[in-house]
Design an enzyme around this catalytic site. Sequence first.
Site, PDB file in Angstrom:
ATOM      1  N   ARG A  26      31.500 115.265  20.090  1.00  0.00           N
ATOM      2  CA  ARG A  26      31.641 114.062  19.246  1.00  0.00           C
ATOM      3  C   ARG A  26      32.879 114.264  18.398  1.00  0.00           C
ATOM      4  O   ARG A  26      32.980 115.267  17.675  1.00  0.00           O
ATOM      5  CB  ARG A  26      30.408 113.869  18.367  1.00  0.00           C
ATOM      6  N   HIS A  52      31.193 105.006  23.300  1.00  0.00           N
ATOM      7  CA  HIS A  52      29.910 105.700  23.100  1.00  0.00           C
ATOM      8  C   HIS A  52      29.115 105.556  24.401  1.00  0.00           C
ATOM      9  O   HIS A  52      28.115 104.839  24.476  1.00  0.00           O
ATOM     10  CB  HIS A  52      29.176 105.073  21.907  1.00  0.00           C
ATOM     11  N   GLN A 112      25.248 106.180  24.724  1.00  0.00           N
ATOM     12  CA  GLN A 112      24.438 105.182  24.028  1.00  0.00           C
ATOM     13  C   GLN A 112      24.242 103.948  24.901  1.00  0.00           C
ATOM     14  O   GLN A 112      23.130 103.425  25.003  1.00  0.00           O
ATOM     15  CB  GLN A 112      25.108 104.793  22.703  1.00  0.00           C
ATOM     16  N   ASP A 172      25.730  96.714  15.564  1.00  0.00           N
ATOM     17  CA  ASP A 172      25.986  98.088  15.118  1.00  0.00           C
ATOM     18  C   ASP A 172      26.408  97.998  13.657  1.00  0.00           C
ATOM     19  O   ASP A 172      26.673  96.895  13.150  1.00  0.00           O
ATOM     20  CB  ASP A 172      27.092  98.716  15.993  1.00  0.00           C
ATOM     21  N   CYS A 219      21.901 100.862  17.958  1.00  0.00           N
ATOM     22  CA  CYS A 219      21.954 102.282  18.346  1.00  0.00           C
ATOM     23  C   CYS A 219      21.448 103.194  17.233  1.00  0.00           C
ATOM     24  O   CYS A 219      21.157 104.359  17.484  1.00  0.00           O
ATOM     25  CB  CYS A 219      23.365 102.653  18.785  1.00  0.00           C
ATOM     26  N   ARG A 278      18.005 107.755  25.033  1.00  0.00           N
ATOM     27  CA  ARG A 278      19.144 108.691  24.996  1.00  0.00           C
ATOM     28  C   ARG A 278      18.777 109.976  25.726  1.00  0.00           C
ATOM     29  O   ARG A 278      19.560 110.514  26.513  1.00  0.00           O
ATOM     30  CB  ARG A 278      19.521 109.015  23.538  1.00  0.00           C
TER      31      ARG A 278
END
Length: 319
Positions: free
Chosen positions: A115, A142, A145, A237, A276, A304
Site C-alpha cells: 500500500r 484499489h 477492493q 467512498d 469500501c 476482501r
Amino acid sequence: MVERLLANEVRLQGRSVVSLKDWSPTEIKQVLMTAKWMKANPKVAEIQYALKGKSVAMIFELPSTRTRVSFQVAIQSLGAAPVILDWQDSQLGRGEPIEDTARVLSRYVEALVVRARNHQMVQTLQKWATIPVFNALTDAAHPFQVLADALTIWEHVGYLSGAKLAYVGDGNNMANSYMIIGAKLGMHVRVACPVEWSPAADVVAYAQQEAEMTGGSIQVMTDPEQAVFGAEAVATDVFVSMGNEDSDAKRSQLAPYQVNAQLMAKAKPTAIFLHCLPAHRGEEVTEEVLEGRQSVVFDEAENRLHVQKSVLYHTLSEF
Ligand code: CP
C-alpha cells in the site's frame, strides 16, 4: 470439487495485480469464481496447504485495517507465512531506493503486498521485483477492493454482465477501479462527481474503450440522481482520501453527492449500497443508509478475504 475448479481455470501463475487494466475479463471472472467457491468451501485441505513453505511480505505506507488483516489471514489460510514490514521502521522510511528494496525482497519471499501513496511507486516495485506484486491501494487504484465489490454485486444482484452500478462522490482511486472492472465485466457504470473532482480522463477513455468490447458502458456525469436512477448497486467512498484529510473546501464541494435515503430512492428498490469503509457517517453517506436494509458493506468487507485468497492461490500455487 477442487479438480473441477482447477480444470476450468485460467493459468495465472507469477502474475501481479497492480491495476486490473493488466487482467483480461476471463482472468477476472476466474478469480471471482474461485473466490466464490473458496468462500463456500473454506476448509478444503488442498487449498489450506496450497502455499505451504512460502512467504509473502506486506508493506504499508498508509494506515489500514481491512486490507492488512484480510491479506494476513488470506496468506495464512493458504498455508503461507505473512512477513509484515512497517514502512517507517524499514529502510524505505529512511529513503532506500524502491528498486533496491524490490530486488532484495525478491530474494526472500514469494510475493509483495504493497500500500503506497503513489501509484508510480508500486509500478516501479513491480518493474524491479522478480516476484508478483499486489497493489493494496494507491492514489490511482484499489484493485482488490473492486474485486471484492464485484463478488458482492454478483452475490446480491445475481449477475455482473449488464448490472448497473452508480458511483457517487470523489473521482478517486475507487472511481477509477470501478470503471476498469465494470468495463471488463460488461457492466454499466455511471460515475457522478463535481467537474473539479472527476476521475482521470485517461482512465475514463480506457474504460470506455474496454466496455465497447464487453457490451458494458461507462458514463461520467455531474448529476448524482441521474447516475443513481435505476441502478442495482450504489457506491461511494470518503470525500477526502488518506493524506488529504484537512481539505474542507473539497468536502463542501462534494456535499451534494452524499448518499442518503432520497438518493437511494432513485435507484432500483432492490439496489444494494456499497462502501469500501472506513465510512464517515453524515458526510459521504448517512447513518440511515449505511446501517439500512440495502447496505451490504460488511459482506463487501468480508469478500476482501475471499478474493485475495483466490488471487494468491492462482498466482502463487504450483498445482
Ligand atoms: N477498504 C480498505 O481498503 O480498508 P482499509 O483502509 O482498512 O484497508
